[in-house]
Design a protein around this motif. Sequence first.
Motif, PDB file in Angstrom:
ATOM      1  N   ARG A 210      48.975  43.914  97.210  1.00  0.00           N
ATOM      2  CA  ARG A 210      48.323  44.308  95.534  1.00  0.00           C
ATOM      3  C   ARG A 210      46.858  44.331  96.808  1.00  0.00           C
ATOM      4  NH1 ARG A 210      49.404  39.018  91.346  1.00  0.00           N
ATOM      5  NH2 ARG A 210      51.877  39.240  90.905  1.00  0.00           N
ATOM      6  N   ALA A 211      46.137  45.216  95.816  1.00  0.00           N
ATOM      7  CA  ALA A 211      44.732  44.778  97.263  1.00  0.00           C
ATOM      8  C   ALA A 211      43.836  43.960  95.725  1.00  0.00           C
ATOM      9  CB  ALA A 211      44.932  46.399  96.964  1.00  0.00           C
ATOM     10  N   TYR A 212      42.829  43.364  96.750  1.00  0.00           N
ATOM     11  CA  TYR A 212      41.866  42.840  96.084  1.00  0.00           C
ATOM     12  C   TYR A 212      40.882  43.568  96.294  1.00  0.00           C
ATOM     13  CZ  TYR A 212      45.780  39.626  94.266  1.00  0.00           C
ATOM     14  OH  TYR A 212      46.710  39.678  92.574  1.00  0.00           O
ATOM     15  N   THR A 213      39.380  43.007  95.972  1.00  0.00           N
ATOM     16  CA  THR A 213      38.039  43.385  96.024  1.00  0.00           C
ATOM     17  C   THR A 213      37.276  42.136  96.224  1.00  0.00           C
ATOM     18  OG1 THR A 213      38.269  45.567  94.898  1.00  0.00           O
ATOM     19  CG2 THR A 213      36.305  44.918  95.745  1.00  0.00           C
ATOM     20  N   VAL A 214      36.464  41.852  97.171  1.00  0.00           N
ATOM     21  CA  VAL A 214      35.689  40.946  97.712  1.00  0.00           C
ATOM     22  C   VAL A 214      34.263  41.774  97.849  1.00  0.00           C
ATOM     23  CG1 VAL A 214      34.369  39.229  98.702  1.00  0.00           C
ATOM     24  CG2 VAL A 214      37.141  39.395  98.550  1.00  0.00           C
ATOM     25  N   GLY A 215      33.009  41.115  97.323  1.00  0.00           N
ATOM     26  CA  GLY A 215      31.148  42.270  96.378  1.00  0.00           C
ATOM     27  C   GLY A 215      30.564  41.741  96.668  1.00  0.00           C
ATOM     28  N   ALA A 216      29.640  42.043  97.726  1.00  0.00           N
ATOM     29  CA  ALA A 216      28.619  40.953  97.812  1.00  0.00           C
ATOM     30  C   ALA A 216      27.190  41.719  97.587  1.00  0.00           C
ATOM     31  CB  ALA A 216      28.323  40.551  99.572  1.00  0.00           C
ATOM     32  N   PHE A 217      26.326  41.311  97.090  1.00  0.00           N
ATOM     33  CA  PHE A 217      24.679  41.604  96.731  1.00  0.00           C
ATOM     34  C   PHE A 217      23.980  40.318  97.298  1.00  0.00           C
ATOM     35  CE2 PHE A 217      20.946  42.427  94.589  1.00  0.00           C
ATOM     36  CZ  PHE A 217      21.358  43.443  95.018  1.00  0.00           C
ATOM     37  N   VAL A 218      23.363  40.854  98.394  1.00  0.00           N
ATOM     38  CA  VAL A 218      21.900  40.099  98.551  1.00  0.00           C
ATOM     39  C   VAL A 218      20.854  40.435  98.068  1.00  0.00           C
ATOM     40  CG1 VAL A 218      23.616  39.957 100.531  1.00  0.00           C
ATOM     41  CG2 VAL A 218      21.412  40.626 101.030  1.00  0.00           C
ATOM     42  N   GLN A 219      19.897  39.749  98.360  1.00  0.00           N
ATOM     43  CA  GLN A 219      18.513  39.803  97.824  1.00  0.00           C
ATOM     44  C   GLN A 219      17.803  39.098  98.967  1.00  0.00           C
ATOM     45  OE1 GLN A 219      16.383  40.367  94.337  1.00  0.00           O
ATOM     46  NE2 GLN A 219      14.324  38.522  94.862  1.00  0.00           N
ATOM     47  N   SER A 220      17.837  39.983 100.431  1.00  0.00           N
ATOM     48  CA  SER A 220      17.443  39.229 101.317  1.00  0.00           C
ATOM     49  C   SER A 220      15.553  39.645 102.027  1.00  0.00           C
ATOM     50  CB  SER A 220      17.827  40.911 102.192  1.00  0.00           C
ATOM     51  OG  SER A 220      18.136  40.156 104.188  1.00  0.00           O
ATOM     52  N   ASN A 221      15.041  38.206 101.885  1.00  0.00           N
ATOM     53  CA  ASN A 221      13.905  38.318 102.256  1.00  0.00           C
ATOM     54  C   ASN A 221      13.770  36.295 103.517  1.00  0.00           C
ATOM     55  OD1 ASN A 221      11.045  38.093 101.447  1.00  0.00           O
ATOM     56  ND2 ASN A 221      11.349  36.722 100.713  1.00  0.00           N
ATOM     57  N   PHE A 222      14.408  37.364 104.356  1.00  0.00           N
ATOM     58  CA  PHE A 222      14.640  35.533 105.307  1.00  0.00           C
ATOM     59  C   PHE A 222      14.546  36.298 106.643  1.00  0.00           C
ATOM     60  CE2 PHE A 222      18.414  37.983 105.516  1.00  0.00           C
ATOM     61  CZ  PHE A 222      19.223  36.869 106.944  1.00  0.00           C
ATOM     62  N   PRO A 279      26.603  31.899 104.599  1.00  0.00           N
ATOM     63  CA  PRO A 279      26.077  31.148 106.211  1.00  0.00           C
ATOM     64  C   PRO A 279      26.753  32.016 106.883  1.00  0.00           C
ATOM     65  CG  PRO A 279      25.369  29.486 104.311  1.00  0.00           C
ATOM     66  CD  PRO A 279      27.128  30.072 103.747  1.00  0.00           C
ATOM     67  N   LEU A 280      27.560  32.225 106.792  1.00  0.00           N
ATOM     68  CA  LEU A 280      28.062  32.561 108.265  1.00  0.00           C
ATOM     69  C   LEU A 280      27.822  34.084 108.209  1.00  0.00           C
ATOM     70  CD1 LEU A 280      31.709  30.749 108.415  1.00  0.00           C
ATOM     71  CD2 LEU A 280      29.457  29.717 109.256  1.00  0.00           C
ATOM     72  N   GLY A 281      27.780  34.969 106.952  1.00  0.00           N
ATOM     73  CA  GLY A 281      27.585  36.071 107.402  1.00  0.00           C
ATOM     74  C   GLY A 281      26.015  36.772 107.527  1.00  0.00           C
ATOM     75  N   VAL A 282      25.238  35.470 107.035  1.00  0.00           N
ATOM     76  CA  VAL A 282      23.781  35.431 107.027  1.00  0.00           C
ATOM     77  C   VAL A 282      23.461  34.871 108.768  1.00  0.00           C
ATOM     78  CG1 VAL A 282      21.372  34.097 107.015  1.00  0.00           C
ATOM     79  CG2 VAL A 282      23.442  34.579 105.240  1.00  0.00           C
ATOM     80  N   ALA A 283      24.434  34.333 109.833  1.00  0.00           N
ATOM     81  CA  ALA A 283      24.126  33.890 111.128  1.00  0.00           C
ATOM     82  C   ALA A 283      24.370  34.878 112.001  1.00  0.00           C
ATOM     83  CB  ALA A 283      24.801  32.380 110.636  1.00  0.00           C
ATOM     84  N   MET A 284      25.383  35.921 111.336  1.00  0.00           N
ATOM     85  CA  MET A 284      26.442  36.683 112.098  1.00  0.00           C
ATOM     86  C   MET A 284      24.888  37.638 112.092  1.00  0.00           C
ATOM     87  SD  MET A 284      28.764  36.744 112.991  1.00  0.00           S
ATOM     88  CE  MET A 284      29.666  39.025 112.432  1.00  0.00           C
ATOM     89  N   PHE A 330      37.984  34.407 103.545  1.00  0.00           N
ATOM     90  CA  PHE A 330      36.637  34.030 104.269  1.00  0.00           C
ATOM     91  C   PHE A 330      36.639  35.405 104.769  1.00  0.00           C
ATOM     92  CE2 PHE A 330      37.912  29.531 103.950  1.00  0.00           C
ATOM     93  CZ  PHE A 330      38.004  29.226 102.866  1.00  0.00           C
ATOM     94  N   ASP A 331      36.957  36.336 105.716  1.00  0.00           N
ATOM     95  CA  ASP A 331      36.553  37.292 106.510  1.00  0.00           C
ATOM     96  C   ASP A 331      35.898  37.918 105.469  1.00  0.00           C
ATOM     97  OD1 ASP A 331      38.440  36.030 108.435  1.00  0.00           O
ATOM     98  OD2 ASP A 331      39.398  37.307 108.466  1.00  0.00           O
ATOM     99  N   ALA A 332      36.565  38.720 104.059  1.00  0.00           N
ATOM    100  CA  ALA A 332      35.999  39.325 103.600  1.00  0.00           C
ATOM    101  C   ALA A 332      34.359  39.041 102.413  1.00  0.00           C
ATOM    102  CB  ALA A 332      36.075  39.818 102.380  1.00  0.00           C
ATOM    103  N   VAL A 333      34.175  37.741 102.940  1.00  0.00           N
ATOM    104  CA  VAL A 333      32.813  37.611 102.518  1.00  0.00           C
ATOM    105  C   VAL A 333      31.143  37.453 103.891  1.00  0.00           C
ATOM    106  CG1 VAL A 333      31.852  35.584 101.941  1.00  0.00           C
ATOM    107  CG2 VAL A 333      33.320  36.156 100.822  1.00  0.00           C
ATOM    108  N   ILE A 334      32.131  37.100 104.809  1.00  0.00           N
ATOM    109  CA  ILE A 334      31.362  36.903 105.691  1.00  0.00           C
ATOM    110  C   ILE A 334      31.452  38.296 106.319  1.00  0.00           C
ATOM    111  CG2 ILE A 334      31.353  36.424 108.378  1.00  0.00           C
ATOM    112  CD1 ILE A 334      33.065  34.189 107.551  1.00  0.00           C
ATOM    113  N   GLN A 335      31.966  39.354 105.853  1.00  0.00           N
ATOM    114  CA  GLN A 335      31.463  41.057 107.379  1.00  0.00           C
ATOM    115  C   GLN A 335      30.816  40.873 106.017  1.00  0.00           C
ATOM    116  OE1 GLN A 335      35.898  42.380 106.110  1.00  0.00           O
ATOM    117  NE2 GLN A 335      35.744  41.142 108.127  1.00  0.00           N
ATOM    118  N   THR A 336      30.968  41.341 104.184  1.00  0.00           N
ATOM    119  CA  THR A 336      29.802  42.225 102.885  1.00  0.00           C
ATOM    120  C   THR A 336      28.637  41.430 103.374  1.00  0.00           C
ATOM    121  OG1 THR A 336      31.286  40.686 101.961  1.00  0.00           O
ATOM    122  CG2 THR A 336      32.215  42.388 101.547  1.00  0.00           C
TER     123      THR A 336
END
Length: 372
Positions: A210-222, A279-284, A330-336
Amino acid sequence: MTDNPHHLATPSGKPRARSLAIAFDGTPGPFNAITDVAGVAVGYATLISGDGPLVVGEGPVRTGVTAILPRPRPELATPVFAGVFSQNGNGELTGTHIIEETGAFNFPITITNTHSCGVTRDGTLRWMQRELPAAIDSAWGLPVAAETYDGFLNDINGHHVGFEHVAQALDGAGSGAIEEGSVGGGTGMITFGFKAGSGTASRIVAWQGRAYTVGAFVQSNFGKRHNFTIRGLRVESELTEPAIREATLRAEKGSIIAIIATDAPFLPHQMKRLARRVPLGVAMTGGFGYHSSGDIFLAFSTANPAAALAPSGRIANADFIPDVDIDPFFDAVIQTVEESILNALVANEDMTGRDGNFVPALPKAWLKDRFG
């Protein structure tokens, strides 16, 4: 192979990070946006007016509202399983107590500037009363509303966001490709000393055929310029200019709000685990959760609507992917999250705001030379 055109530019033609040959991990969805999760919609109200010296109540205005609908409009009263995580709590995201208690929330999400968070929360309740009165006529609502600080560019104490702007963002929420950069709640935001704001990305995760989707939206101000990192490249020595120009002293008041959506069936404790990986995606990108930064994250799943609405007196059943198989998500969250932040920076232009304070855009020519 030519990348999907939706991955390269926003609907108005603003460039996205992939258009500059910045390579990312994982496979994006059709729009590379949180709206790739079926049923999720995003809308904006953007307020830009005035120039020159600050006159509180008059401007200059550089702010707005972002609305995220976690389910289709008729289904907004149906809860979504959710989890929250605060890496650094110098900020606000309302509704967290009931999410921690019950592992779910309902109604739309709004994101705006720090001093308008209450307005967007209350505006959501007014809008729900108009759109789905049965959902709150004999109940209560605890909407999710979040904020980051835009007072360097915006007349934040002028309280320019009104209920009508909340309704505009909610009414205009749609699926498919969405705008990024200085739009909605992200209009007056800054990241690593460059103009930033709203950004999004998605990934497809395969599990058991099966194919699932993970999506992110950020309001980036840091973030501080000397920490800025693009795909592992520390760019401080190459990007000391262009720099912020300030007539008004700029205090460190950065934050990031991230919303993670998925159609994968997960239970509330698993959604909290996804939120903890933001936070791991932010740290990237070089974000380290400094003292004044409100780094607050929410993850929700659109799966299991029947279980979320389970009536009294019956055993409720919910599907879920086992914890031992959660790592690709987890990978998908960090990447997005990483790509969303870079999209917010790339899909942007220079902005001048209150008192002539100036924030430059991330230089596109430098990015093309460095990554092209």
